[in-house]
Design a protein around this motif. Structure first.
Motif: not given
Length: 406
Positions: A365-388
């Protein structure tokens, strides 16, 4: 007499509705038939995701909206299966504080995760332990035994697979989770079709025995234990897919090393219902170019799909894959290209039968930077990835409908 007849009729009616409800619920469990996943006697295909963090985040009631947001956005993207942790051993916000001692508040957080998944019609693959020290894992189990004065054979964590006391701790955890009655839904986990499957352990590895035999014995013992408690749900090991000694020529598909598992023998155990693979070519084949990494991925996927269909005669799920933003030369476009290629391969293999779907690592989700491992996807922010991701969901649903039609 009229009262008795009416009472009897009402009782029969209630009993019929109760039995009907039970039948409807029971028919809603995902099952396997040969190399296919089945739901209500029809083929079940899916697109899914990993969100290991859900219980941990939900243990803070003020943060539970993040779980709800991800489940709602994932359902809107057509994602129907989520893999998450049903463990946190020792340490911060632990579910299992010490062997057999549980934090009820954290358990209620897991109750919330299951109930929210049910609300959004997303099925869960719930993992019961970890190979790594994150959230406790087998290192914590071994430390508990060591601190209790149990005689261990090594300084490492491989006693997790062989020591009777440590195995007892794990079995108790399995019993506790599977028989948990959800405080929100009132349904025991073992009776809830929201759970698609149990996973014995995330990415088992054993340095003491690269043949796969040690883990094989452990899987057999623990799979039997799980099925003695819960025969309704599917069960998988949690494997990355590394080949071992049982079929030596398959080792050519490993990324240059072994980890103590044997994809063939470990998954041949009859209590294991389907096979799994993970793949991170950016980490496993670090330094090789994109073409070499994708070539590895195609061979990795095809060899395991073939073996699942012909040797194991069980369906397969690609339970972890992703592209890290921490890699040199990363771009959103390169990640999208990678996911497109993986999804295309999954769809192609699914058309031939034998693979249920794939679970991208990981959605947050948004606001979860502490869980970032490089692979994270936020569907509402990463729109091209979300579309795929949404496109893959639609394709898998369309293929499922095509396979369902006579």
């Amino acid at each position: 007499m009229a009262f008795l007849v009416k009472s009897f009729s009402t009782t029969c009616g209630l009993l019929f509705l109760f039995l009907l409800a039970r039948t409807t619920l029971a028919s809603d469990f995902v099952q396997t038939r040969g190399t296919q996943f089945m739901l209500d006697n029809s083929p079940f295909l899916f697109n899914g995701f990993n969100a290991y963090w859900m219980m941990h985040v939900a243990s803070d009631p003020t943060q539970r909206y993040k779980v709800s947001n991800v489940l709602r956005e994932s359902a809107a993207a057509g994602l129907s299966v989520c893999r998450t942790w049903a463990f946190n051993d020792g340490g911060s916000q632990a579910l299992q504080i010490s062997p057999g001692v549980y934090d009820e508040n954290v358990f209620q957080a897991l109750d919330f995760v299951v109930s929210e998944a049910r609300k959004y019609k997303i099925r869960l693959i719930m993992s019961l332990s970890n190979n790594y020290q994150d959230f406790g894992g087998r290192a914590q189990y071994v430390n508990w035994a060591r601190n209790a004065g149990v005689q261990l054979t090594s300084a490492g964590d491989d006693d997790f697979y062989t020591n009777q006391a440590v195995k007892g701790y794990y079995k108790n955890h399995v019993q506790k989770v599977l028989t948990r009655i959800n405080t929100i839904t009132g349904v025991a986990y073992k009776d809830d079709p929201t759970v698609m499957a149990w996973e014995l352990i995330n990415e088992p590895r054993c340095q003491a025995d690269y043949s796969g035999n040690t883990i094989n014995a452990w899987v057999q013992e623990m799979a039997t234990h799980v099925k003695s408690i819960d025969k309704k749900h599917l069960l998988e090991v949690g494997m990355e897919g590394f080949y071992g000694d049982s079929v030596p020529d398959r080792k050519q598909y490993n990324p240059g090393y072994q980890v103590g598992t044997d994809f063939i023998s470990n998954n041949l155990i009859k209590e294991i219902d389907f096979s799994t693979i993970h793949a991170y070519p950016d980490a496993w084949l670090s330094g090789q170019n994109d073409d070499a990494q994708m070539g590895f991925m195609r061979r990795w996927m095809t060899s395991h799909w073939t073996d699942s269909r012909t040797l194991l005669k069980k369906p397969m799920v690609f339970t972890e894959f992703g592209r890290s933003s921490k890699d040199p030369g990363f771009s959103i476009a390169s990640r999208d290209s990678f996911l497109n290629a993986i999804y295309s391969n999954i769809y192609s293999l699914a058309r031939g039968g034998g693979i249920g779907g794939g679970l991208v690592w990981q959605i947050v989700a948004q606001g979860m930077e502490s869980y970032s491992d490089g692979y994270e996807i936020v569907l509402s922010e990463n729109l091209s990835t979300s579309s795929i991701i949404s496109q893959q969901s639609r394709q898998m649903t369309a293929l499922e409908h095509k396979m369902t039609r006579p």
